[in-house]
Design a protein around this motif. Structure first.
Motif, PDB file in Angstrom:
ATOM      1  N   ARG A 197       0.829  -1.208   0.000  1.00  0.00           N
ATOM      2  CA  ARG A 197       0.000   0.000   0.000  1.00  0.00           C
ATOM      3  C   ARG A 197       0.864   1.258   0.000  1.00  0.00           C
ATOM      4  N   ARG A 198       1.893   1.267   0.860  1.00  0.00           N
ATOM      5  CA  ARG A 198       2.703   2.472   0.994  1.00  0.00           C
ATOM      6  C   ARG A 198       4.019   2.133   1.680  1.00  0.00           C
ATOM      7  N   LEU A 199       4.952   3.064   1.590  1.00  0.00           N
ATOM      8  CA  LEU A 199       6.203   2.999   2.338  1.00  0.00           C
ATOM      9  C   LEU A 199       5.940   3.410   3.775  1.00  0.00           C
ATOM     10  N   GLY A 200       6.443   2.627   4.736  1.00  0.00           N
ATOM     11  CA  GLY A 200       6.226   2.937   6.143  1.00  0.00           C
ATOM     12  C   GLY A 200       7.426   3.566   6.826  1.00  0.00           C
ATOM     13  N   HIS A 201       8.590   2.881   6.759  1.00  0.00           N
ATOM     14  CA  HIS A 201       9.764   3.412   7.452  1.00  0.00           C
ATOM     15  C   HIS A 201      11.050   2.841   6.884  1.00  0.00           C
ATOM     16  N   VAL A 202      12.148   3.469   7.266  1.00  0.00           N
ATOM     17  CA  VAL A 202      13.481   2.978   6.925  1.00  0.00           C
ATOM     18  C   VAL A 202      14.316   2.983   8.199  1.00  0.00           C
ATOM     19  N   VAL A 203      15.189   1.970   8.329  1.00  0.00           N
ATOM     20  CA  VAL A 203      16.086   1.842   9.477  1.00  0.00           C
ATOM     21  C   VAL A 203      17.516   1.924   8.976  1.00  0.00           C
ATOM     22  N   VAL A 204      18.331   2.763   9.628  1.00  0.00           N
ATOM     23  CA  VAL A 204      19.727   2.917   9.249  1.00  0.00           C
ATOM     24  C   VAL A 204      20.610   2.745  10.482  1.00  0.00           C
ATOM     25  N   GLN A 205      21.870   2.449  10.228  1.00  0.00           N
ATOM     26  CA  GLN A 205      22.875   2.306  11.285  1.00  0.00           C
ATOM     27  C   GLN A 205      23.912   3.404  11.104  1.00  0.00           C
ATOM     28  N   SER A 206      24.418   3.926  12.228  1.00  0.00           N
ATOM     29  CA  SER A 206      25.376   5.029  12.171  1.00  0.00           C
ATOM     30  C   SER A 206      26.449   4.869  13.235  1.00  0.00           C
ATOM     31  N   THR A 207      27.675   5.213  12.874  1.00  0.00           N
ATOM     32  CA  THR A 207      28.760   5.269  13.861  1.00  0.00           C
ATOM     33  C   THR A 207      28.695   6.572  14.655  1.00  0.00           C
ATOM     34  N   LYS A 208      27.900   7.533  14.163  1.00  0.00           N
ATOM     35  CA  LYS A 208      27.703   8.826  14.828  1.00  0.00           C
ATOM     36  C   LYS A 208      26.238   8.945  15.213  1.00  0.00           C
ATOM     37  N   TYR A 209      25.801   8.052  16.068  1.00  0.00           N
ATOM     38  CA  TYR A 209      24.378   7.892  16.352  1.00  0.00           C
ATOM     39  C   TYR A 209      23.737   9.168  16.913  1.00  0.00           C
ATOM     40  N   VAL A 210      24.273   9.715  18.004  1.00  0.00           N
ATOM     41  CA  VAL A 210      23.648  10.875  18.641  1.00  0.00           C
ATOM     42  C   VAL A 210      23.713  12.093  17.722  1.00  0.00           C
ATOM     43  N   GLU A 211      24.851  12.289  17.065  1.00  0.00           N
ATOM     44  CA  GLU A 211      24.991  13.414  16.149  1.00  0.00           C
ATOM     45  C   GLU A 211      23.989  13.309  14.996  1.00  0.00           C
ATOM     46  N   THR A 212      23.823  12.100  14.469  1.00  0.00           N
ATOM     47  CA  THR A 212      22.884  11.899  13.372  1.00  0.00           C
ATOM     48  C   THR A 212      21.439  12.063  13.844  1.00  0.00           C
ATOM     49  N   LEU A 213      21.129  11.499  15.007  1.00  0.00           N
ATOM     50  CA  LEU A 213      19.794  11.667  15.588  1.00  0.00           C
ATOM     51  C   LEU A 213      19.464  13.138  15.751  1.00  0.00           C
TER      52      LEU A 213
END
Length: 373
Positions: free
Chosen positions: A175-191
């Motif tokens: 029906r539709r796109l719901g979400h995407v999950v990514v991994q980061s070495t700079k988690y807090v900065e990226t968040l």
């Protein structure tokens, strides 16, 4: 602060923990628009896409656009390239004025999207290096006939009489796109970048067991639409040894569509990863598959919807805690199945520990506890 007991998490934040939202974001995006990938074989990608439940809107020698049955823009854009890789997400701005506000704040330009998509965009890079597009007024396709959910008899409440259930073994229509999950070495900065630039807000934080004082290691993040409910997460970011795509999720009608569609994928020879089950954070019914290029994709149904009044929940992270019920989490889902992926992960760990980032030896220990829990 909202009481989380009996809601979506047992506990809320403690004093001085991450608030899960920016005080004054530049804009507030409305939704996830589409995801962009690069793949060498568009014919192979399209064949899997149809078996998974997408419809094609554009197919050329250089690009493949895939959509669901809901009205709107394509869910997925695949560009032809020498190797398979995730290029990045696109988010819907509330209006074109937000694009100009974002462009001014970031020193970027508002540019026209290709004619096949229509509308305009601002192109950015997040701290992990992912290309992030914020778009306005792309071309909208009308809705397609959709796969109807089944009618269920629950307990003594009869909604179906003198009629049988015969879900056909066919692709589960996306029906539709719901979400995407990514991994980061700079988690807090990226968040923090996504909360500040796009106005996203955190639904749930997870932390490594015994390491809450070090901060969260995974966040499920939703769009802030005010009083209008949004998906529990549109984006999820996890701390890890590399900057990479983890999976993306696409809504289908119900669990029968998911199960029958999964059987169709099996019959076609595609690789099942994990499911069917029900997640804890987000509550979605889920089923995970690998496409021919190794990308993890999810069918989901019946997810949580939150408005902007609910504060983030906090919970310890464990592999078994990813589902309320379902089969044990698979090695394939964790990236530990035999093949190239475990070796790629090991090289990433060694490289990350040598670099200056948020993935430290202590965080590695926390991650290993998660994988073994």
């Amino acid at each position: 602060m909202t009481d989380h007991h009996g809601l979506h998490s047992e506990h809320g934040a403690r004093k001085r923990e991450h608030p899960g939202r920016a005080k004054n974001p530049i804009i507030k995006v409305h939704d996830l628009a589409w995801l962009e990938f690069q793949k060498p074989d568009l014919w192979r990608a399209e064949r899997f896409a149809h078996a998974f439940g997408f419809a094609t809107t554009i197919r050329t020698a250089e690009a493949l656009h895939l959509r669901g049955t809901d009205a709107g823009a394509p869910c997925v854009i695949v560009r032809k390239g020498a190797r398979s890789r995730f290029l990045g997400p696109a988010f819907h701005a509330a209006d074109v004025a937000d694009l100009h506000r974002l462009a001014e704040a970031t020193g970027q330009k508002v540019t026209a999207l290709p004619e096949s998509l229509g509308g305009a965009q601002v192109l950015l890079r997040d701290p992990s290096g992912a290309r992030v597009s914020v778009v306005s007024d792309p071309r909208r396709f009308p809705a397609l006939p959709e796969q109807a959910p089944h009618t269920f008899n629950f307990g003594h409440e009869l909604a179906r009489t003198n009629a049988t259930q015969r879900p056909p073994r066919e692709p589960a229509q996306v029906r539709r796109l719901g979400h995407v999950v990514v991994q980061s070495t700079k988690y807090v900065e990226t968040l923090d970048w996504y909360l500040t630039h796009l106005g996203l807000i955190v639904s749930d934080f997870l932390y490594y067991q015994g390491q809450r004082e070090r901060g969260p290691a995974l966040s499920f993040i939703r769009c802030d639409r005010g009083a209008t409910p949004a998906d529990h997460h549109t984006l999820a970011i996890a701390l890890g040894p590399s900057n990479r795509y983890v999976h993306s999720a696409y809504q289908v009608a119900d669990i029968d569509a998911m199960a029958a569609g999964g059987q169709f994928l099996r019959d076609e020879g595609y690789r099942h990863s994990w499911g069917i089950g029900r997640h804890l954070q987000g509550s979605q019914l889920f089923d995970y598959w690998r496409d021919p290029d190794g990308f993890l994709v999810e069918h989901f149904s019946d997810g949580d919807m939150f408005d902007n009044t609910l504060e983030p929940g906090w919970a310890p992270m464990s592999a078994s805690g990813l589902a309320q019920w379902g089969p044990p989490i698979s090695k394939d889902f964790l990236g530990l199945a035999p093949g190239r992926e475990p070796w790629r992960q090991l090289r990433s760990v060694i490289s990350a520990l040598r670099d200056d980032n948020e993935f430290t030896v202590e965080r590695l220990r926390g991650l290993l506890k998660v994988a073994s829990s």
